[in-house]
Scaffold this motif. Structure first.
Motif, mmCIF file in Angstrom:
data_model
loop_
_atom_site.group_PDB
_atom_site.id
_atom_site.type_symbol
_atom_site.label_atom_id
_atom_site.label_comp_id
_atom_site.label_asym_id
_atom_site.label_seq_id
_atom_site.Cartn_x
_atom_site.Cartn_y
_atom_site.Cartn_z
ATOM 1 N N CYS A 8 0.895 -1.275 0.044
ATOM 2 C CA CYS A 8 0.019 -0.075 -0.010
ATOM 3 C C CYS A 8 0.807 1.246 0.030
ATOM 4 C CB CYS A 8 -1.004 0.101 1.219
ATOM 5 S SG CYS A 8 -1.996 -1.474 1.439
ATOM 6 N N SER A 9 1.771 1.268 0.835
ATOM 7 C CA SER A 9 2.677 2.418 1.104
ATOM 8 C C SER A 9 3.625 2.700 -0.303
ATOM 9 C CB SER A 9 3.560 2.310 2.242
ATOM 10 O OG SER A 9 4.305 1.274 2.296
ATOM 11 N N HIS A 12 0.732 4.803 -1.483
ATOM 12 C CA HIS A 12 0.011 5.774 -0.540
ATOM 13 C C HIS A 12 1.110 6.242 0.317
ATOM 14 C CE1 HIS A 12 -4.303 5.170 -1.265
ATOM 15 N NE2 HIS A 12 -3.787 3.980 -1.781
ATOM 16 N N ALA A 17 -0.114 9.095 -4.024
ATOM 17 C CA ALA A 17 -1.436 9.035 -3.219
ATOM 18 C C ALA A 17 -1.322 9.682 -1.956
ATOM 19 C CB ALA A 17 -1.973 7.384 -3.626
ATOM 20 N N GLY A 19 -0.959 9.730 1.984
ATOM 21 C CA GLY A 19 -0.381 8.611 3.042
ATOM 22 C C GLY A 19 -1.005 8.828 4.327
ATOM 23 N N CYS A 31 0.210 -0.872 5.870
ATOM 24 C CA CYS A 31 -1.219 -0.520 6.197
ATOM 25 C C CYS A 31 -2.205 -1.715 6.234
ATOM 26 C CB CYS A 31 -1.646 0.440 4.936
ATOM 27 S SG CYS A 31 -0.529 1.896 4.476
#
Length: 134
Positions: A8-9, A12, A17, A19, A31
């Motif tokens: 995800c990170s 994000h 995107a 965070g 995440c």
């Protein structure tokens, strides 16, 4: 997000995107350890990865903090609370409790004087101590 490969990170991160928010709990976990892609909340939290004192997060802003009826103390949460899933399991550590005994031992927060106790305005500590009550 089912066709995304990676963590995800990796997207994000605040650049590609959105965070973590500034008030997010400090963690190095990915995440997906706490959040699901189908519903961001509620999030689960595994305290095994926590590296700071409880109060760092449990301060009333980031996560639930002490209740208004909590005894005044400078103790770390983990000095009394033994569970990371329920605040109910605790042992009382009077070592750093601030204030008079009867501020808690008033019959509402903690057990108070028995009915047959002599009438007095003195604090409990004038006659009793936390090691040997009698």
């Amino acid at each position: 997000h089912t066709d995304v490969i990676g963590t995800c990170s990796s997207c994000h991160n605040g650049t590609k995107a959105p965070g973590k928010t500034p008030t997010h709990i400090a963690t190095t976990q990915e995440c997906s350890v706490c959040h699901k892609t189908t519903a961001w909340t509620p999030a689960t939290f595994n305290h095994a990865g926590a590296s700071t004192s409880c109060f760092t997060c449990h301060n009333g802003t980031n996560a639930t903090g002490k209740a208004p009826t909590h005894p005044g103390t400078t103790n770390l949460c983990q000095n009394c609370h033994t569970s990371t899933t329920s605040w109910q399991n605790y042992r009382m550590n009077h070592a750093e409790v601030a204030g008079r005994c009867d501020s808690c031992h008033n019959g509402r927060i903690a057990e108070g004087k028995p009915r047959d106790h002599p009438t007095t305005s003195q604090d409990c500590g004038a006659c009793h101590n936390t090691r040997s009550w009698d």
